[in-house]
Design an enzyme around this catalytic site. Structure first.
Site: not given
Ligand SMILES: Cc1ncc(COP(=O)(O)O)c(C=O)c1O
Length: 411
Positions: A126, A198, A223-224, A372
């Site tokens: 990501f 992560d 939040y997911k 998705r």
């Molecule tokens: C795998 C992954 N890591 C990190 C993040 C970003 O998280 P944050 O906005 O809390 O920094 C996301 C956001 O979609 C994500 O999918």
């Protein structure tokens, strides 16, 4: 062929079925399959926030720190989540966002083995994960380097005596490929490096076992699938043996041994809580407490079984009903290699996603041709999955997705 009544039977046997009633229904007739972006709202979240606004902010103000659990929320929320992560309650806290937690723990992890100045990660991890690692290397002015792999098969050859941290997303945000955490952490450890995960597309969706699977560090979004609300704080985990090896990277007053002593110098709090830094996001934590009370009701094995059932059902329905319409499942077909969402391709994916939206199905499009469907085991039923696929079939079979009104694709 899978029938609607089969899906109804699966719902009747669903041990998490009671949770659906604990979520608010949206005001429109929508099946929300984008819980991998913003999860569903627990029905009592607004009332909890409202109460904090009046009893906490309007009335108590500064006294709220002692009347309510504002200070404790970061670890109370962590305790509530821990069993779904396969961690001890005292090893998880909520703070900041995932990007900040990535930075805090990645820098901490790298400092544990300064003689091993290489971080291995995926080029197509990501974006924020890669940026945070690049930014850290940049900040350290060449003392740290990134080694990027393009495919999971390349990991063994990327490992060497110079690698300090292997830093991966447990589940890929595009394909949903799930790394085998136990085998990967073991491989990483054999080469003397630390395993950093992560779990943003895993926690709250699939069963995970951080401690048993050898994770040294882990982070994830709130939040997911965890349904903490838009912009909810993120969580972080540190394996017990690493917790007190060093100061946190951000030595803030909330991570001090005695916050209200206002001591002139820093002394870290015991354990993982030293990674707290400034005042917690009290309103956001309050909203998330509604979800936390739901996490507590869930057995990890039930979460895993429900997710698997939804995910297998979706694959079968897509293969049975949509393959002839140009749909191809691009996520791994073996469930053990998949995470929270399922990805499939269609040549008109962007317009199909737009048309689906107009037909009451919220999903997400990823360029060039992927759709998705995020499968929240807490908030979705098997009938929801069936209905969503039925609407997808209609959108494609009728050709409605080719109408000019769906040509403009939002991301
Ligand atoms: C795998 C992954 N890591 C990190 C993040 C970003 O998280 P944050 O906005 O809390 O920094 C996301 C956001 O979609 C994500 O999918």
């Amino acid at each position: 062929m899978i029938t609607l009544s089969h899906c109804q039977e699966l719902d009747a046997r669903d041990p998490l079925a009671h949770l659906r009633a604990r979520f608010a229904q949206p005001s429109e007739d929508t099946i929300y399959l984008d819980g991998n972006s913003v999860g569903a709202m627990p029905a009592d979240a607004p009332q909890r926030v409202q109460e904090l606004m009046t009893r906490g902010w309007r009335d108590a103000r500064r006294r709220g720190w002692s009347y309510f659990d504002w200070m404790e929320k970061p670890w109370l929320l962590g305790e509530a989540l821990s069993h779904l992560l396969g961690a001890r309650p005292q090893d998880v806290i909520f703070s900041d966002n995932t990007s900040v937690n990535l930075f805090k723990l990645l820098a901490y992890a790298c400092k544990l083995q300064p003689q091993r100045p290489v971080i291995v990660t995926e080029r197509y991890n990501f974006p924020t994960d890669v940026y945070i690692a690049e930014g850290l290397a940049h900040f350290l002015g060449g003392k740290l380097q990134l080694r990027l792999i393009d495919h999971p098969d390349e990991l063994p050859s990327a490992l060497g005596p110079d690698v300090g941290v292997v830093y991966l997303s447990h589940v890929d945000y595009r394909s949903s490929y799930r790394w085998p955490m136990r085998q990967t952490s073991a491989l990483v450890h054999e080469h003397g490096a630390l395993a950093f995960w992560d779990l943003s597309h895993a926690a709250g969706a699939i069963e995970v076992a951080l401690e048993a699977d050898g994770a040294d560090f882990a982070v994830g979004c709130g939040y997911k699938y965890l349904c903490g609300g838009p912009g909810a704080p993120a969580w972080l985990y540190v394996k017990p043996e690493h917790q007190e090896k060093d100061w946190p990277v951000i030595a803030g007053w909330m991570g001090h041994q005695d916050v209200f002593a206002f001591a002139p110098t820093y002394e870290p709090l015991a354990g993982v809580r030293r990674h707290l830094n400034g005042s917690p996001s009290i309103l956001a934590n309050q909203a998330m407490s509604a979800a936390a009370d739901l996490w507590k009701l869930i057995k990890p094995e039930d979460l895993g079984a429900k997710h698997r059932s939804l995910s297998e059902l979706l694959v079968q329905l897509l293969q049975e009903r949509c393959a002839v319409l140009g749909v191809k499942v691009t996520s791994p077909l073996d469930y053990s290699q998949r995470g929270g969402h399922l990805t499939f391709s269609h040549p008109g994916a962007g317009s199909v996603t737009e048309a689906l939206l107009a037909h009451g199905v919220v999903s997400s499009f990823r360029k060039p041709d992927s759709i998705r469907f995020g499968l929240s085991p807490m908030a979705l039923s098997h009938v929801d999955v069936w209905t969503a696929v039925d609407r997808l079939v209609h959108v494609m079979e009728s050709g409605v997705w080719q109408e000019p009104r769906f040509a403009k694709v939002s991301v």
